[in-house]
Design a protein around this motif. Structure first.
Motif, mmCIF file in Angstrom:
data_model
loop_
_atom_site.group_PDB
_atom_site.id
_atom_site.type_symbol
_atom_site.label_atom_id
_atom_site.label_comp_id
_atom_site.label_asym_id
_atom_site.label_seq_id
_atom_site.Cartn_x
_atom_site.Cartn_y
_atom_site.Cartn_z
ATOM 1 N N ILE A 3 46.172 53.476 37.898
ATOM 2 C CA ILE A 3 47.039 52.350 38.261
ATOM 3 C C ILE A 3 46.375 51.034 37.865
ATOM 4 O O ILE A 3 47.013 50.153 37.282
ATOM 5 C CB ILE A 3 47.375 52.387 39.768
ATOM 6 C CG1 ILE A 3 48.308 53.569 40.068
ATOM 7 C CG2 ILE A 3 48.018 51.069 40.219
ATOM 8 C CD1 ILE A 3 48.514 53.852 41.550
ATOM 9 N N GLY A 4 45.076 50.908 38.130
ATOM 10 C CA GLY A 4 44.353 49.694 37.755
ATOM 11 C C GLY A 4 44.334 49.449 36.253
ATOM 12 O O GLY A 4 44.447 48.315 35.794
ATOM 13 N N LYS A 5 44.207 50.526 35.480
ATOM 14 C CA LYS A 5 44.155 50.392 34.019
ATOM 15 C C LYS A 5 45.518 50.032 33.429
ATOM 16 O O LYS A 5 45.608 49.305 32.442
ATOM 17 C CB LYS A 5 43.625 51.683 33.401
ATOM 18 C CG LYS A 5 43.022 51.500 32.038
ATOM 19 C CD LYS A 5 42.173 52.696 31.645
ATOM 20 C CE LYS A 5 41.282 52.329 30.490
ATOM 21 N NZ LYS A 5 40.454 53.436 30.049
ATOM 22 N N TYR A 19 40.786 58.702 43.602
ATOM 23 C CA TYR A 19 40.086 57.712 42.785
ATOM 24 C C TYR A 19 40.644 57.688 41.359
ATOM 25 O O TYR A 19 40.715 56.632 40.730
ATOM 26 C CB TYR A 19 38.585 57.983 42.771
ATOM 27 C CG TYR A 19 37.989 58.030 44.153
ATOM 28 C CD1 TYR A 19 38.028 56.918 44.987
ATOM 29 C CD2 TYR A 19 37.397 59.188 44.638
ATOM 30 C CE1 TYR A 19 37.490 56.960 46.263
ATOM 31 C CE2 TYR A 19 36.852 59.236 45.912
ATOM 32 C CZ TYR A 19 36.903 58.126 46.719
ATOM 33 O OH TYR A 19 36.382 58.166 47.985
ATOM 34 N N LYS A 29 43.938 55.766 41.561
ATOM 35 C CA LYS A 29 43.649 54.335 41.714
ATOM 36 C C LYS A 29 43.181 53.730 40.382
ATOM 37 O O LYS A 29 43.604 52.630 40.001
ATOM 38 C CB LYS A 29 42.580 54.139 42.785
ATOM 39 C CG LYS A 29 42.199 52.707 43.024
ATOM 40 C CD LYS A 29 41.117 52.607 44.088
ATOM 41 C CE LYS A 29 40.612 51.186 44.230
ATOM 42 N NZ LYS A 29 39.469 51.095 45.129
ATOM 43 N N ALA A 30 42.312 54.433 39.659
ATOM 44 C CA ALA A 30 41.789 53.934 38.388
ATOM 45 C C ALA A 30 42.893 53.859 37.326
ATOM 46 O O ALA A 30 42.934 52.914 36.532
ATOM 47 C CB ALA A 30 40.636 54.815 37.906
ATOM 48 N N ASN A 80 48.154 48.560 35.212
ATOM 49 C CA ASN A 80 48.754 47.380 35.831
ATOM 50 C C ASN A 80 48.572 46.142 34.962
ATOM 51 O O ASN A 80 47.470 45.839 34.527
ATOM 52 C CB ASN A 80 48.146 47.160 37.220
ATOM 53 C CG ASN A 80 49.064 46.383 38.122
ATOM 54 O OD1 ASN A 80 50.263 46.304 37.900
ATOM 55 N ND2 ASN A 80 48.492 45.795 39.160
ATOM 56 N N SER A 81 49.659 45.452 34.682
ATOM 57 C CA SER A 81 49.705 44.238 33.847
ATOM 58 C C SER A 81 49.379 44.495 32.378
ATOM 59 O O SER A 81 49.160 43.551 31.621
ATOM 60 C CB SER A 81 48.766 43.155 34.399
ATOM 61 O OG SER A 81 49.152 42.790 35.698
ATOM 62 N N ASN A 82 49.338 45.759 31.959
ATOM 63 C CA ASN A 82 49.029 46.088 30.571
ATOM 64 C C ASN A 82 50.133 46.843 29.846
ATOM 65 O O ASN A 82 49.971 47.227 28.692
ATOM 66 C CB ASN A 82 47.724 46.889 30.495
ATOM 67 C CG ASN A 82 46.537 46.029 30.811
ATOM 68 O OD1 ASN A 82 46.386 44.947 30.265
ATOM 69 N ND2 ASN A 82 45.703 46.492 31.731
#
Length: 145
Positions: A13-15, A7, A10-11, A17-19
């Motif tokens: 990568i999400g934070k 988790y 995943k968090a 991604n695109s930043n």
């Protein structure tokens, strides 16, 4: 006790991604780098998960996640600056105070500390390319809700 590190990955990568960007282009962020990956890119992977701060009521753990910023250039065509920039942008998003820790609440966990455990810079010279890497070791202390 449950495993939290997937988790965390995943968090992160999400934070990211695109930043993260270099020369106004978004830098791709991967958990597993595909064979057709472009450079520069960022790879996020788990290093360790250890139980810490033992007590009678909660399960607490420390996860170590590596965020590897990678750039590739024809042998004398580029440098470390892009990697320094990616590392700096990652730290600005991930190494924050408690109001902006990665959110794991929907997975049943809460991050209570986040710490930069060190950054390692590497340069690999090969006949066709030179690779520059900056590897962030991010420690997150987490409690299971």
């Amino acid at each position: 006790m449950l495993e939290a590190i997937q988790y965390v990955r995943k968090a992160i990568i999400g934070k990211l991604n695109s930043n993260i960007s270099i020369d106004s282009s978004n830098v791709p962020v991967y958990g597993r780098v595909p064979t057709n990956a472009t450079y520069p890119h960022i790879r996020v992977y788990s290093s360790s998960n250890n139980e810490v701060d033992q007590n009678q009521t909660q399960y607490n753990m420390e996860t170590i996640t590596r965020i590897e910023c990678i750039a590739r250039y024809v042998s004398d065509d580029g440098g470390e600056l892009d990697v320094n920039s990616m590392v700096s942008q990652c730290l600005a998003l991930l190494r924050t105070r408690s109001a902006n820790y990665i959110n794991l609440s929907s997975d049943g966990f809460t991050v209570y500390t986040s710490e930069n455990s060190g950054i390692t810079y590497l340069e690999d010279d090969f006949t066709d390319h030179t690779y520059y890497r900056g590897i962030i070791e991010l420690s997150n202390r987490i409690t299971q809700n």
